[in-house]
Design an enzyme around this catalytic site. Sequence first.
Site, short mmCIF file in Angstrom:
data_model
loop_
_atom_site.label_atom_id
_atom_site.label_comp_id
_atom_site.label_asym_id
_atom_site.label_seq_id
_atom_site.Cartn_x
_atom_site.Cartn_y
_atom_site.Cartn_z
N GLU A 94 -27.73 37.73 1.60
CA GLU A 94 -27.42 38.19 2.93
C GLU A 94 -26.18 39.08 2.90
O GLU A 94 -25.28 38.87 2.09
CB GLU A 94 -27.18 36.99 3.86
CG GLU A 94 -28.48 36.20 4.06
CD GLU A 94 -28.31 34.90 4.85
OE1 GLU A 94 -29.30 34.49 5.45
OE2 GLU A 94 -27.22 34.31 4.84
N CYS A 107 -19.57 43.07 4.77
CA CYS A 107 -19.32 41.89 3.94
C CYS A 107 -20.50 41.76 2.98
O CYS A 107 -21.63 41.55 3.42
CB CYS A 107 -19.18 40.67 4.85
SG CYS A 107 -19.01 39.12 3.97
N CYS A 114 -24.39 30.47 -5.54
CA CYS A 114 -23.01 30.45 -6.05
C CYS A 114 -22.88 29.28 -7.02
O CYS A 114 -23.47 28.23 -6.82
CB CYS A 114 -22.03 30.28 -4.89
SG CYS A 114 -20.30 30.53 -5.37
N CYS A 118 -17.53 24.58 -3.48
CA CYS A 118 -16.64 24.32 -2.35
C CYS A 118 -17.41 23.49 -1.31
O CYS A 118 -18.48 23.89 -0.86
CB CYS A 118 -16.17 25.63 -1.74
SG CYS A 118 -15.42 26.74 -2.94
N CYS A 121 -18.58 24.96 2.24
CA CYS A 121 -19.28 26.25 2.30
C CYS A 121 -20.78 26.06 2.14
O CYS A 121 -21.24 25.40 1.21
CB CYS A 121 -18.75 27.17 1.20
SG CYS A 121 -19.59 28.76 1.16
N CYS A 339 -18.18 33.50 7.94
CA CYS A 339 -17.72 33.02 6.63
C CYS A 339 -18.30 31.65 6.32
O CYS A 339 -18.18 30.73 7.12
CB CYS A 339 -16.21 32.85 6.64
SG CYS A 339 -15.30 34.32 6.27
N1 SAH Z 1 -16.33 33.13 -3.47
C1 SAH Z 1 -15.42 33.99 -2.79
C2 SAH Z 1 -16.02 34.79 -1.65
C3 SAH Z 1 -16.98 34.09 -0.70
S1 SAH Z 1 -16.42 33.07 0.58
C4 SAH Z 1 -14.21 33.24 -2.33
O1 SAH Z 1 -14.18 32.04 -2.50
O2 SAH Z 1 -13.27 33.84 -1.86
C5 SAH Z 1 -15.56 34.00 1.75
C6 SAH Z 1 -14.49 33.17 2.47
O3 SAH Z 1 -15.09 32.23 3.39
C7 SAH Z 1 -13.65 32.33 1.53
O4 SAH Z 1 -12.32 32.44 1.89
C8 SAH Z 1 -14.18 30.93 1.79
O5 SAH Z 1 -13.24 29.96 1.43
C9 SAH Z 1 -14.46 30.98 3.27
N2 SAH Z 1 -15.35 29.93 3.77
C10 SAH Z 1 -16.31 29.27 3.09
N3 SAH Z 1 -16.94 28.39 3.90
C11 SAH Z 1 -16.35 28.51 5.12
C12 SAH Z 1 -16.58 27.89 6.39
N4 SAH Z 1 -17.53 26.99 6.55
N5 SAH Z 1 -15.80 28.28 7.42
C13 SAH Z 1 -14.85 29.21 7.28
N6 SAH Z 1 -14.60 29.84 6.11
C14 SAH Z 1 -15.34 29.50 5.04
#
Ligand code: SAH
Length: 346
Positions: A94, A107, A114, A118, A121, A339
């Site tokens: 996406e 974006c 991935c 985390c 996420c 995000c």
């Molecule tokens: N892997 C990379 C880029 C993808 S995530 C990274 O970790 O930076 C993009 C951003 O969204 C990251 O800062 C991540 O921590 C954040 N993110 C992930 N899940 C989220 C959520 N449920 N709510 C808000 N931000 C989130």
Amino acid sequence: MTVKKKDVRALTKEQLRQFFVDKGEKPFRGNQVHEWLWQKSAHSFDGMTNLSLSARTMLQEHFVINHIKVDQMQRSSDGTIKNAVRLHDDLVVESVLIPTKTRTTACVSSQVGCSLDCTFCATSRLKRMRNLNPDEIYDQVVAMDNESRLYFDRPLSNIVFMGMGEPLMNYNNVLKAIDKITSPEGLGMSPKRITVSTSGVPKLIKRMADEQVRFKLAVSLHSAIDAIRTSIMPFNATFTLADLREALIYWYAKTKSRITYEYVVWEGINDTQKDVDALVAFCRFAPSKVNLIEYNPIDDGKFKQAGNAALQMYQRTLEANDITVTVRRSRGKDIDAACGQLANKS
Ligand code: SAH
């Protein structure tokens, strides 16, 4: 036996020129094809109208163009657009186009799924299937640039690598894509308008610094205390904050480019004064800016965005320590485009 044809965009301009020389043609045909592929984003050899039919047939016999296909486009009530992007092997990623008054930001995804885990996420629930090729990353940008012109009457202004995947785990392809995006032979965008966001792979941050990259770096920090960060970003057990900090000091020394930390404040996880103090201490090592981002719930209810009091404490403390802080509202939540919500639901 049928031989699988190679994607022509895996070839450099030099290799394209050589291809034509080997076929008894003029080398400049390679330049023309290169321009069609990148500047004009051609989807087929047929459309390369300044090539002879025989040259086009030659290409057709040897190569394919594995262009992405935007399968589905959703529009949020706030104007955000989410594309479901189908790849040549039918996997789907996406990408999200976010308009504001003054910018349109793309974006982009760097991997299918991935490999990081985390816990907050949605993408982490998808297994990492594969890395995207440079052209698949490039195509996402071109698709969103077209949408930006069509729907918002202006070209794309910024690109963030904050879609699916960990860009540094696909280091070579991400850097190759950025090369093409910034090259006058590609989209000619300024690297200063590109941000690579990483959970923090120290060795690769140093490598980027050594390569004197000119795009911006964002680090998803979320906690400056090892035990807490490891509990929500388990790979922190391997890539600890001390290693990350050392790599970031190195980054700043080499690039003089300020680091942005992305940070969500969750109730009961990182919402105390001790957490802010640790963040302030972490920010001291290199000029930095903190982006407090809103949490986008991913349906299991384990995480809850902290209330205003905690956010204000963060803001106050950071500002008192001369650290720039911004609060970022989520965009595209109603279509799962914010995000951490990208998970191929549809
Ligand atoms: N892997 C990379 C880029 C993808 S995530 C990274 O970790 O930076 C993009 C951003 O969204 C990251 O800062 C991540 O921590 C954040 N993110 C992930 N899940 C989220 C959520 N449920 N709510 C808000 N931000 C989130």
